[in-house]
Enzyme design. Structure first.
Site, short mmCIF file in Angstrom:
data_model
loop_
_atom_site.label_atom_id
_atom_site.label_comp_id
_atom_site.label_asym_id
_atom_site.label_seq_id
_atom_site.Cartn_x
_atom_site.Cartn_y
_atom_site.Cartn_z
N HIS A 27 0.59 -0.92 0.12
CA HIS A 27 0.26 -0.04 0.19
C HIS A 27 0.96 0.94 -0.54
O HIS A 27 0.39 2.82 -0.91
CB HIS A 27 -1.16 -0.22 1.22
CG HIS A 27 -1.91 1.29 1.78
ND1 HIS A 27 -1.50 2.52 2.54
CD2 HIS A 27 -2.50 1.50 0.83
CE1 HIS A 27 -2.23 3.33 2.51
NE2 HIS A 27 -3.25 2.90 1.64
N GLU B 205 2.25 1.45 -3.55
CA GLU B 205 1.20 2.39 -4.82
C GLU B 205 1.26 3.87 -4.26
O GLU B 205 1.06 4.21 -4.84
CB GLU B 205 -0.75 1.37 -3.77
CG GLU B 205 -1.24 2.66 -4.18
CD GLU B 205 -3.31 2.33 -3.67
OE1 GLU B 205 -2.70 1.44 -2.87
OE2 GLU B 205 -3.34 3.57 -3.60
N HIS B 206 1.00 3.98 -3.24
CA HIS B 206 1.13 5.62 -2.54
C HIS B 206 2.43 6.96 -3.64
O HIS B 206 2.17 7.70 -4.29
CB HIS B 206 0.69 6.07 -1.67
CG HIS B 206 0.03 6.09 -0.32
ND1 HIS B 206 -0.91 7.28 0.31
CD2 HIS B 206 -0.84 5.31 0.09
CE1 HIS B 206 -2.02 7.00 0.89
NE2 HIS B 206 -2.32 5.51 0.20
N GLU C 222 -4.04 8.86 6.87
CA GLU C 222 -5.21 7.31 6.97
C GLU C 222 -5.34 6.62 7.33
O GLU C 222 -7.18 6.24 7.51
CB GLU C 222 -4.32 6.59 5.15
CG GLU C 222 -5.66 5.80 4.71
CD GLU C 222 -5.32 5.30 2.74
OE1 GLU C 222 -4.19 6.34 2.84
OE2 GLU C 222 -5.59 4.34 2.87
#
Length: 460
Positions: free
Chosen positions: A69, A72-73, A149
């Protein structure tokens, strides 16, 4: 409401069947191993392009959870050719939209554009597939974004927090026990070197599938794919370890205490999925079983436990037959006022016993099958969702043809098969149960259930 919905489905069933023929899909593979799937849909002059990588949270090991993840950022933070922010600026300047999402079994990136702008998408995706620059300053900033987040989507959300602890209890050694966003300490201690190693290991054309759906010509897509992705070199890919879940030896329970307005119940049974199922029909029977329990207002849980016995304020069941590894058949709900999670748990177990003791009625299965057909036709309205189905099934190892088989497989499920999977899999030795025990809301704070939805823009 229930009558209205069912009525609508049956009205649609007959004519929609005429439109349910599977769409034509073109498949080809470049010399470097990149698989390309193209589905024509000429209703509007737009196209969606998605790149799916065979890597997600279930590929991670202890200590680096959340690395997929986090990467991905960072995939939006620039290459030598396109500096940070340039990717999104170019897509926006061409009238398109873009984003990405990470799951347990995949990481995917997508753009939706006017069809003639497809080369713009291909050039940018091909560039960052092999030429990403992981800049320390950008990494430090993005690490804080991910931690925030996580705070918004998990730490401050009691149901999400319960889910996280529940999964860690239900799975002993399956990688599905880890959250996609990662454990807080792991995310805090990820380094640029961790991401760089992950990127080099998994981001390669022979570990990806390019899916294009929209107003396109397959041959033209093939030429464009060859032009932009063809020169990229493949990698030597390690075979993922099996990491099979050990046998569960009894019921498991957890109580999570958090500030919240209402108690909540989650239950999960370990079940097979399409990939690796000993009996190919069983996952489809489990899918129908979920529909019998939770297929709208006329389904058993809603009609009996919410409106009939008034034990539940809300309730639902779910099952994902397309996971890469065996997963959970879930039932979740909020007890009605004056009822406890224990009352609700007993009522759910009684409903499951009925399914084990007696086959579901023929009209219940007809309702589920009509809903499946209608939902499949409605899905055709979204080129994005059509592309997602192709990319997901291909990436988890089922193959995109599984998508076209779904309706026929569901239609072939019998009441006796639903009863068999209920007796075989919805049993105590496969069951985990989680209770959310609400603590008082601190003075001056808003209850989590009353807050406006928040979180990142990433799809799950």
């Amino acid at each position: 409401m229930a009558l209205q919905r069912s009525f609508g489905l049956f009205i649609l069933a007959a004519p929609l069947a005429l439109h349910a023929a599977p769409p034509k899909i073109s498949e080809f593979t470049l010399n470097n191993g990149l698989k390309v799937l193209v589905q024509e849909d000429h209703r509007a002059p737009v196209a969606v392009s998605q790149v799916w990588y065979k890597v997600g949270a279930s590929y991670e090991h202890d200590g680096i959870t959340g690395v997929s993840h986090m990467l991905e950022h960072m995939m939006f933070k620039g290459t030598k050719k396109h500096p940070p922010g340039e990717f999104s600026r170019i897509i926006s300047a061409n009238g398109g939209s873009e984003n990405a999402f990470t799951g347990q079994d995949y990481t995917a990136y997508f753009q939706t554009l006017e069809q003639s702008r497809l080369p713009v998408s291909f050039e940018l995706e091909a560039d960052r597939m092999r030429n990403l620059r992981l800049l320390p300053d950008e990494f430090t900033k993005e690490q804080q974004v991910v931690l925030e987040e996580r705070r918004m989507r998990t730490e401050d959300e009691p149901h999400a927090k319960l889910d996280e602890h529940f999964d860690a209890l239900a799975y002993s050694n399956s990688p599905y026990k880890n959250p996609v966003i990662g454990w807080p300490d792991d995310v805090s201690h990820l380094t640029v070197d961790d991401l760089s190693a992950w990127y080099r290991q998994w981001y390669a054309p022979n570990n990806a599938t390019l899916v294009v759906v929209g107003d396109v010509d397959p041959e033209n897509v093939r030429k464009l794919a060859q032009k932009y992705f063809g020169p990229l070199k493949p990698s030597t890919l390690p075979a993922p370890k099996p990491r099979g879940e050990v046998e569960q030896l009894g019921i498991r329970r957890i109580t999570v205490k958090l500030p919240a307005k209402l108690p909540f119940l989650t239950m999960g049974y370990k079940t097979p999925v399409l990939k690796g199922a000993a009996e190919a029909w069983e996952p489809y029977a489990l899918e129908v079983l979920a529909g019998v329990l939770d297929g709208g207002s006329s389904a058993r849980l809603e009609s009996r436990l919410v409106r009939g016995q008034q034990i539940a304020a809300s309730i639902g069941a779910g099952y994902d037959l397309n996971s890469r590894l065996p997963a959970l058949f879930s039932v979740r709900g909020t007890p009605a006022q004056g009822k406890s999670v224990e009352d609700l748990e007993k009522a759910i177990l009684a409903e499951i016993r009925q399914l084990q003791d007696q086959p579901a009625a023929a009209d219940e299965l007809e309702r589920v099958k009509a809903q499946v057909l209608a939902s499949k036709v409605y899905e055709r309205d979204s080129i994005f969702y059509q592309a997602m189905q192709l990319g997901m099934t291909e990436t988890v190892g089922l193959g995109w043809k599984t998508v076209g088989e779904y309706v026929d497989k569901i239609n072939s499920v019998t009441p006796e098969q639903v009863q068999k999977v209920a007796k075989k899999y919805l049993v105590e030795d496969r069951l985990s149960i989680g209770h959310l025990d609400p603590l008082p809301i601190p003075e001056g704070q808003t209850a989590p259930e009353d807050r406006a939805p928040q979180g990142g823009q990433h799809v799950r």
